[in-house]
Design a protein around this motif. Structure first.
Motif, PDB file in Angstrom:
ATOM      1  N   GLY A 164      34.542 -35.997  -4.351  1.00  0.00           N
ATOM      2  CA  GLY A 164      34.331 -36.967  -5.419  1.00  0.00           C
ATOM      3  C   GLY A 164      33.317 -38.033  -5.053  1.00  0.00           C
ATOM      4  O   GLY A 164      32.886 -38.163  -3.915  1.00  0.00           O
ATOM      5  N   ASN A 165      32.945 -38.813  -6.044  1.00  0.00           N
ATOM      6  CA  ASN A 165      32.006 -39.915  -5.838  1.00  0.00           C
ATOM      7  C   ASN A 165      32.333 -41.018  -6.823  1.00  0.00           C
ATOM      8  O   ASN A 165      32.678 -40.744  -7.979  1.00  0.00           O
ATOM      9  CB  ASN A 165      30.564 -39.449  -6.047  1.00  0.00           C
ATOM     10  CG  ASN A 165      29.550 -40.487  -5.618  1.00  0.00           C
ATOM     11  OD1 ASN A 165      29.330 -41.478  -6.303  1.00  0.00           O
ATOM     12  ND2 ASN A 165      28.936 -40.270  -4.456  1.00  0.00           N
ATOM     13  N   VAL A 166      32.232 -42.266  -6.377  1.00  0.00           N
ATOM     14  CA  VAL A 166      32.599 -43.396  -7.230  1.00  0.00           C
ATOM     15  C   VAL A 166      31.777 -43.438  -8.510  1.00  0.00           C
ATOM     16  O   VAL A 166      32.255 -43.899  -9.550  1.00  0.00           O
ATOM     17  CB  VAL A 166      32.467 -44.729  -6.468  1.00  0.00           C
ATOM     18  CG1 VAL A 166      33.478 -44.823  -5.342  1.00  0.00           C
ATOM     19  CG2 VAL A 166      31.051 -44.929  -5.936  1.00  0.00           C
ATOM     20  N   MET A 167      30.537 -42.947  -8.459  1.00  0.00           N
ATOM     21  CA  MET A 167      29.694 -42.974  -9.649  1.00  0.00           C
ATOM     22  C   MET A 167      29.968 -41.795 -10.583  1.00  0.00           C
ATOM     23  O   MET A 167      29.355 -41.698 -11.650  1.00  0.00           O
ATOM     24  CB  MET A 167      28.219 -43.031  -9.253  1.00  0.00           C
ATOM     25  CG  MET A 167      27.847 -44.331  -8.594  1.00  0.00           C
ATOM     26  SD  MET A 167      26.109 -44.437  -8.162  1.00  0.00           S
ATOM     27  CE  MET A 167      26.107 -45.946  -7.198  1.00  0.00           C
ATOM     28  N   GLN A 168      30.873 -40.924 -10.194  1.00  0.00           N
ATOM     29  CA  GLN A 168      31.386 -39.904 -11.093  1.00  0.00           C
ATOM     30  C   GLN A 168      32.723 -40.333 -11.685  1.00  0.00           C
ATOM     31  O   GLN A 168      33.325 -39.607 -12.474  1.00  0.00           O
ATOM     32  CB  GLN A 168      31.549 -38.576 -10.354  1.00  0.00           C
ATOM     33  CG  GLN A 168      30.256 -37.797 -10.173  1.00  0.00           C
ATOM     34  CD  GLN A 168      29.857 -37.059 -11.445  1.00  0.00           C
ATOM     35  OE1 GLN A 168      30.465 -36.063 -11.820  1.00  0.00           O
ATOM     36  NE2 GLN A 168      28.828 -37.555 -12.105  1.00  0.00           N
ATOM     37  N   GLY A 169      33.199 -41.522 -11.328  1.00  0.00           N
ATOM     38  CA  GLY A 169      34.468 -42.020 -11.822  1.00  0.00           C
ATOM     39  C   GLY A 169      34.416 -42.401 -13.291  1.00  0.00           C
ATOM     40  O   GLY A 169      33.360 -42.681 -13.860  1.00  0.00           O
ATOM     41  N   ARG A 170      35.580 -42.433 -13.907  1.00  0.00           N
ATOM     42  CA  ARG A 170      35.647 -42.702 -15.343  1.00  0.00           C
ATOM     43  C   ARG A 170      35.213 -44.125 -15.670  1.00  0.00           C
ATOM     44  O   ARG A 170      34.550 -44.357 -16.682  1.00  0.00           O
ATOM     45  CB  ARG A 170      37.070 -42.450 -15.861  1.00  0.00           C
ATOM     46  CG  ARG A 170      37.151 -42.528 -17.382  1.00  0.00           C
ATOM     47  CD  ARG A 170      38.527 -42.229 -17.919  1.00  0.00           C
ATOM     48  NE  ARG A 170      38.532 -42.333 -19.370  1.00  0.00           N
ATOM     49  CZ  ARG A 170      39.631 -42.328 -20.095  1.00  0.00           C
ATOM     50  NH1 ARG A 170      40.819 -42.214 -19.509  1.00  0.00           N
ATOM     51  NH2 ARG A 170      39.573 -42.440 -21.410  1.00  0.00           N
ATOM     52  N   GLU A 171      35.581 -45.089 -14.824  1.00  0.00           N
ATOM     53  CA  GLU A 171      35.219 -46.481 -15.103  1.00  0.00           C
ATOM     54  C   GLU A 171      33.710 -46.677 -15.098  1.00  0.00           C
ATOM     55  O   GLU A 171      33.158 -47.396 -15.935  1.00  0.00           O
ATOM     56  CB  GLU A 171      35.877 -47.422 -14.076  1.00  0.00           C
ATOM     57  CG  GLU A 171      37.368 -47.576 -14.241  1.00  0.00           C
ATOM     58  CD  GLU A 171      38.137 -46.331 -13.815  1.00  0.00           C
ATOM     59  OE1 GLU A 171      39.162 -46.019 -14.450  1.00  0.00           O
ATOM     60  OE2 GLU A 171      37.696 -45.663 -12.847  1.00  0.00           O
ATOM     61  N   PHE A 172      33.034 -46.030 -14.159  1.00  0.00           N
ATOM     62  CA  PHE A 172      31.571 -46.123 -14.110  1.00  0.00           C
ATOM     63  C   PHE A 172      30.973 -45.576 -15.400  1.00  0.00           C
ATOM     64  O   PHE A 172      30.080 -46.186 -15.994  1.00  0.00           O
ATOM     65  CB  PHE A 172      31.043 -45.340 -12.908  1.00  0.00           C
ATOM     66  CG  PHE A 172      29.559 -45.442 -12.708  1.00  0.00           C
ATOM     67  CD1 PHE A 172      29.002 -46.469 -11.962  1.00  0.00           C
ATOM     68  CD2 PHE A 172      28.694 -44.500 -13.257  1.00  0.00           C
ATOM     69  CE1 PHE A 172      27.627 -46.573 -11.783  1.00  0.00           C
ATOM     70  CE2 PHE A 172      27.318 -44.589 -13.083  1.00  0.00           C
ATOM     71  CZ  PHE A 172      26.790 -45.630 -12.344  1.00  0.00           C
ATOM     72  N   ALA A 173      31.477 -44.411 -15.845  1.00  0.00           N
ATOM     73  CA  ALA A 173      30.938 -43.786 -17.051  1.00  0.00           C
ATOM     74  C   ALA A 173      31.207 -44.629 -18.289  1.00  0.00           C
ATOM     75  O   ALA A 173      30.310 -44.841 -19.125  1.00  0.00           O
ATOM     76  CB  ALA A 173      31.538 -42.391 -17.222  1.00  0.00           C
ATOM     77  N   GLU A 174      32.436 -45.124 -18.422  1.00  0.00           N
ATOM     78  CA  GLU A 174      32.769 -45.899 -19.614  1.00  0.00           C
ATOM     79  C   GLU A 174      32.003 -47.219 -19.661  1.00  0.00           C
ATOM     80  O   GLU A 174      31.650 -47.709 -20.736  1.00  0.00           O
ATOM     81  CB  GLU A 174      34.276 -46.147 -19.659  1.00  0.00           C
ATOM     82  CG  GLU A 174      35.112 -44.889 -19.885  1.00  0.00           C
ATOM     83  CD  GLU A 174      34.833 -44.211 -21.218  1.00  0.00           C
ATOM     84  OE1 GLU A 174      34.471 -44.906 -22.190  1.00  0.00           O
ATOM     85  OE2 GLU A 174      34.972 -42.965 -21.286  1.00  0.00           O
ATOM     86  N   GLN A 175      31.715 -47.806 -18.486  1.00  0.00           N
ATOM     87  CA  GLN A 175      30.930 -49.028 -18.453  1.00  0.00           C
ATOM     88  C   GLN A 175      29.524 -48.794 -19.000  1.00  0.00           C
ATOM     89  O   GLN A 175      28.908 -49.677 -19.597  1.00  0.00           O
ATOM     90  CB  GLN A 175      30.859 -49.576 -17.028  1.00  0.00           C
ATOM     91  CG  GLN A 175      29.995 -50.814 -16.868  1.00  0.00           C
ATOM     92  CD  GLN A 175      30.522 -52.016 -17.623  1.00  0.00           C
ATOM     93  OE1 GLN A 175      31.724 -52.120 -17.882  1.00  0.00           O
ATOM     94  NE2 GLN A 175      29.631 -52.926 -17.998  1.00  0.00           N
TER      95      GLN A 175
END
Length: 346
Positions: free
Chosen positions: A25-36
Motif C-alpha cells: 500500500g501507499n498513503v497516496m493511494q488511501g481513501r482520504e487522499f483521494a477524497e481530499q
C-alpha cells in the motif's frame, strides 16, 4: 484478467484493502487522499484490477475526454506484474471515455524496468509527486537501535536539542494548530517553493486526522513551535507529508529530534516503514548546487541510502487524443489552472 469498480463495501474499508496490495500500500493511494482531491476538481474512482486495488483520480479535459491519474500506484511488486495489468486497465479505461492514464508506481529506477514499461506501451512523462527519489527508514527495530544507526552528525544534533530543552509532542489537528503549522510552512517555503492555500492544507490535515490516518508533531522551545511534521499513515507504512521549521529562531537538532518522536509514535501504531518524502536523486546527492541538496543532507543523516523510483509514465488509451495532450494540452491546462488558482493542477 478482470477489471471492475470496487463495491460500496470495499470502498468503506478501502485503506485496509490498499494495504493488502503487493507493495504493502501507499498513503497516496488511501481513501482520504483521494477524497481530499475533490477540492481541486478530481473525482475519485476506485478499481480492482486482477486483484490489485487502484485509487484513480479522474478529470475531464475538453475536448479530449477523461484523464486518469493513479498517484503512487499501481501497487505492484515488480515490472512484470505491472505489465500484466496494462491490457485490462487500458481496455476498461477505453470503455469509459478515458484518453490517458498517468501512473507512478514505486518500482526501482532501473533501465530494465523502464524498458519493460516502455515495451508495454507506456510513455515516460514528467514526475508529479515529490518522492520519486526519497529516503526510507526501516523502523522495525527497537527505538534505541534505530537512533544508534543514524549518522554521527544527526546523533550529535539530537543530543544538542535534548540538552537545549527542545520538547516534542503529538498535538491535536485543530484550527489553532493548523494555523500555526501553515504559518510555519509559509515561512519555510518563502523564496524556495510554492504551497497550496491554507484552506486546502487545513482540509487535508483534518480529513486524515479524523480517519486516524494522519497526525501533527510539534517541537517546542520555551513554548514556541520551532519545527512541525504532518505524518500520513496507511497500514504498516507512513510518510512525512509536510514539514516546516522556523527561520527566525533556529535551534540545533530540533527537526532531527522531532523525527525520533515521529518514529516512536509510528512504532506504537505498528508502522515499520517510514518515508521521509523527498530527496535529490542519488546521483546528485553530493551536488551542492542541487536545489534539494540541503534536504538530502538532513534526511540521509537518518539513512545514507537514497531510494530512486522509476518515475512517472502515461498509458495512452486513445493515441490521437493523448498525443495532443502531451504536445499542447497538458501545458496549456496547467498554465491556465496555475494562473487562475495559483495552485498545481495535480
Amino acid at each position: 484478467m478482470t477489471t471492475r469498480f470496487a463495491t460500496p463495501d470495499e470502498i468503506a474499508r478501502w485503506n485496509s484493502i490498499i494495504s493488502e496490495n503487493p507493495d504493502g500500500g501507499n498513503v497516496m493511494q488511501g481513501r482520504e487522499f483521494a477524497e481530499q482531491k475533490r477540492a481541486t476538481g478530481w473525482t475519485p474512482v476506485y478499481l480492482v484490477v486482477d486483484g490489485v486495488a487502484l485509487t484513480v483520480l479522474q478529470k475531464t479535459v475538453l475536448p479530449l475526454g477523461r484523464y486518469w491519474y493513479v498517484p503512487k500506484g499501481p501497487g505492484v511488486k515488480d515490472a512484470a506484474d505491472l505489465v500484466a495489468l496494462v491490457p485490462g486497465l487500458k481496455a476498461f479505461a477505453a470503455g469509459r471515455g478515458v484518453f490517458g492514464v498517468k501512473i507512478d508506481p514505486e518500482l526501482p529506477s532501473d533501465p530494465a524496468v523502464a524498458a519493460a514499461l516502455e515495451a508495454a506501451g507506456l510513455v515516460r512523462v514528467a514526475n508529479v509527486q515529490p518522492n520519486v527519489s526519497t529516503v526510507i527508514l526501516d523502523i522495525s527495530a527497537e527505538l534505541e537501535a534505530i537512533e544508534a544507526s543514524f549518522g554521527s552528525k544527526t546523533r550529535y544534533n539530537i543530543r544538542a536539542a535534548r540538552k537545549a530543552g527542545v520538547e516534542t509532542r503529538v498535538v491535536a489537528v485543530d484550527d489553532e494548530n493548523c494555523a500555526i503549522f501553515y504559518r510555519l510552512l509559509a515561512e519555510t517555503a518563502e523564496g524556495s517553493f510554492s504551497i497550496r492555500s491554507e484552506e486546502y492544507y487545513t482540509g487535508f490535515w483534518k480529513r486524515h486526522a479524523r480517519a486516524q490516518a494522519g497526525a501533527f508533531l510539534f517541537a517546542y522551545v520555551d513554548g514556541d513551535v520551532v519545527s512541525a511534521d504532518f505524518i500520513m499513515v496507511l497500514g504498516a507504512k507512513a510518510s512525512r507529508k509536510d514539514a516546516a521549521s522556523t527561520r527566525k529562531r533556529t535551534v540545533r537538532g530540533a527537526s532531527a529530534l522531532l523525527e525520533v518522536a515521529a518514529i516512536e509514535w509510528l512504532k506504537a501504531r505498528g508502522v515499520t516503514e517510514y518515508d521521509l518524502c523527498g530527496a535529490p536523486p542519488s546521483s546528485e546527492a553530493k551536488n551542492k548546487d542541487h536545489e534539494h541538496y540541503g534536504i538530502g543532507m538532513f534526511k540521509t543523516g537518518f539513512n545514507p541510502t537514497i531510494t530512486d523510483f522509476v518515475g512517472t509514465f502515461d498509458l495512452p488509451v486513445r493515441p490521437v487524443q493523448h498525443r495532443a495532450w502531451l504536445r499542447i494540452g497538458e501545458r496549456a491546462v496547467l498554465k491556465v489552472h496555475r494562473m487562475r488558482s495559483h495552485e498545481s493542477w495535480y
